[in-house]
Design an enzyme around this catalytic site. Structure first.
Site, PDB file in Angstrom:
ATOM      1  CB  SER A 238      -0.907   0.011   1.230  1.00  0.00           C
ATOM      2  OG  SER A 238      -1.795  -1.076   1.216  1.00  0.00           O
ATOM      3  N   GLY A 276      -3.131  -0.475  -3.841  1.00  0.00           N
ATOM      4  CA  GLY A 276      -2.026   0.127  -3.100  1.00  0.00           C
ATOM      5  C   GLY A 276      -1.485   1.404  -3.691  1.00  0.00           C
ATOM      6  N   PRO A 319      -8.287  -0.268  -6.291  1.00  0.00           N
ATOM      7  CG  PRO A 319      -9.220   1.434  -7.584  1.00  0.00           C
ATOM      8  CD  PRO A 319      -8.932  -0.042  -7.587  1.00  0.00           C
ATOM      9  CB  CYS A 393      -3.928   8.273  28.928  1.00  0.00           C
ATOM     10  SG  CYS A 393      -3.143   8.753  30.455  1.00  0.00           S
ATOM     11  CD  GLU A 394      -0.829   4.793  25.091  1.00  0.00           C
ATOM     12  OE1 GLU A 394       0.403   4.838  24.881  1.00  0.00           O
ATOM     13  OE2 GLU A 394      -1.392   3.864  25.703  1.00  0.00           O
ATOM     14  CE1 TYR A 423      -7.055   0.138   4.558  1.00  0.00           C
ATOM     15  CE2 TYR A 423      -5.988   1.882   3.328  1.00  0.00           C
ATOM     16  CZ  TYR A 423      -6.529   0.619   3.381  1.00  0.00           C
ATOM     17  OH  TYR A 423      -6.550  -0.152   2.253  1.00  0.00           O
TER      18      TYR A 423
END
Length: 466
Positions: A238, A276, A319, A393-394, A423
């Site tokens: 991709s 991709g 696609p 919280c990261e 995505y």
């Protein structure tokens, strides 16, 4: 591993950002390549997409929100259909799918590729003819395969010998015929992130051409009752910009196609080159348009077919990102702005928004780069290098790693991030129990919710504890 004092060397900081990022003359201006075709800024600096002022959209639908430009989506779908007129074009549903989008896909004359029972359900709900559906996936369950056979999907892309065995049992039980393509790995190292490069040998997808498993899969399918062999399927990865990878893959896949014809006396009618195709997330990206891709891919396949003295099969492509990716942006509200002073006199401006890795995991997962713009007003302040982060919280909760924003960006401003159609919503989560944002389609000045915002009732609906 011993701990030690952190410093600037571990912060990857600086006042210039990455080499590809240039300080803009006007931080209010849009880079057209990154945005939906209808996107523009008003004199006041408000971002308008599909004729809808995103300040109004934020007021009516809240933030964060995915904003989907229907005209842009349809234009890109149509461009692929017209450029690849001699191919079968399958929209890759995994990039983003909902009932409305599936209908747009069908109306624009594309087929659709699904990779789960859930995606199949959406496609069927949208009224897609089953014959126009391809079913992907490396671990399809018996339930999923049974349903695919029952509704009559046009093709199932098999990925393992276990799956072939399942289909043999199901076709014997139901009397249905299974139209199959064989997913092969061509041993190609695509120039992309390792997690989205899918044609090298050491990964979970497909049958290896090099090991002989691909030929054996074809042989078993051809010899089995109830299984109809359509052809080979190859997907090299991709976010690909260089067609040289397709050239290597086509050579190896067509060589297998020729071997099957010579040794088994079987001429497979189809060949799928996968998808991709890359899009522009930032100014460092230079994607090809569909017509250019069609010319280059057709030339590659025809050249390799001539060399092997075989006829060119019916070709197809898939696609997904290249259609929906640029058609969507994500709208956020700024909550806090913090200048963090670091060693050696350097500093970084952190702009925190009301979403984050729950609505766009790609920056954390793939080290992906994104852009951003102030969407609610015009600013005359000089640009500053900023990092747009989420509310999770990261420490790795980063939306846009490096971007020049107006130096007076402040709480209450709206920021928009382009290129979030692929995505982002489809990989969204409820991390920290945040509610997944809505998808709001815009066209001709009208905003329509096509996927509603989650509610706390949704969140608690599966929590059966008391």
């Amino acid at each position: 591993m011993r701990s030690h004092q952190a410093g600037a060397l571990h912060a990857d900081i600086g006042t210039k950002g990455p080499a590809w990022l240039r300080e803009p003359a006007d931080p209010n201006a849009l880079v057209p390549l990154l945005w939906p075709v209808t996107a523009r800024k008003t004199y006041e600096g408000a971002l308008v997409v599909g004729g809808v002022d995103l300040r109004d959209l934020a007021r009516d639908h809240g933030t964060p929100a995915y904003v989907l430009d229907e005209e842009d989506f349809r234009r890109r779908a149509r461009a692929f259909r017209e450029a690849f007129a001699d191919y079968d074009v399958y929209y890759a549903a995994k990039a983003f799918i909902c009932t409305t989008v599936a209908r747009w896909v069908a109306e624009e004359g594309l087929n659709i590729d699904v990779c789960s029972g859930g995606e199949l359900t959406v496609a069927l709900r949208a009224g897609i003819e089953p014959a126009r559906i391809g079913f992907h996936g490396n671990n399809k369950s018996v339930v999923e395969l049974r349903r695919a056979l029952e509704v009559g999907v046009g093709r199932i892309i098999v990925d393992s010998f276990d799956e072939i065995d399942r289909l043999l049992a199901l076709t014997a039980e139901t009397g249905a015929e299974a139209p199959l393509m064989v997913r092969v790995t061509a041993g190609v190292e695509a120039h992309t992130h390792e997690y989205i490069a899918t044609a090298h040998e050491d990964q979970k997808f497909g049958f290896s051409i090099t090991s002989g498993d691909a030929f054996e899969a074809v042989r078993r399918i051809e010899a089995a009752p109830g299984l109809r062999l359509l052809g080979l399927h190859s997907h090299i990865g991709s976010q690909i910009f260089d067609t040289s990878g397709f050239e290597v893959a086509a050579r190896r896949v067509l060589a297998l196609h020729a071997r099957v014809s010579d040794e088994l006396g079987v001429v497979m009618p189809e060949l799928d080159l996968g998808g991709g195709f890359g899009i522009a997330y930032t100014t460092q990206d230079d994607p090809s348009d569909p017509s250019q891709l069609a010319v280059e891919l057709t030339k590659i396949v025809e050249h390799e077919a001539r060399a092997l003295e075989v006829d060119v099969p019916r070709l197809s492509i898939e696609p997904g990102r290249a259609i929906v990716g640029p058609a969507m942006c994500t709208l956020y509200e700024v909550g806090t702005v913090k200048e963090v002073r670091l060693d050696a006199g350097a500093s970084r401006t952190y702009v925190s928004v009301d979403g984050g890795m729950s609505d766009n995991i790609r920056t954390a997962l793939y080290d992906a780069d994104y852009s951003a713009t102030l969407a609610s007003r015009r600013s005359d302040a000089a640009p500053v290098l900023a990092r747009v982060v989420g509310k999770h919280c990261e420490a790795g909760d980063i939306v846009v790693r490096d971007e020049f924003l107006p130096g007076d960006v402040r709480p209450g401003d709206l920021l928009a991030v382009p290129g979030t159609g692929a995505y982002c919503r489809s990989m969204a989560s409820n991390y920290n129990h945040l509610l997944r944002p809505p998808v709001v389609a815009v066209r001709d000045g009208v905003a329509t919710v096509v996927v509603r915002r989650e509610t706390e009732d949704d969140l608690l609906g599966t929590d059966v504890g008391r």
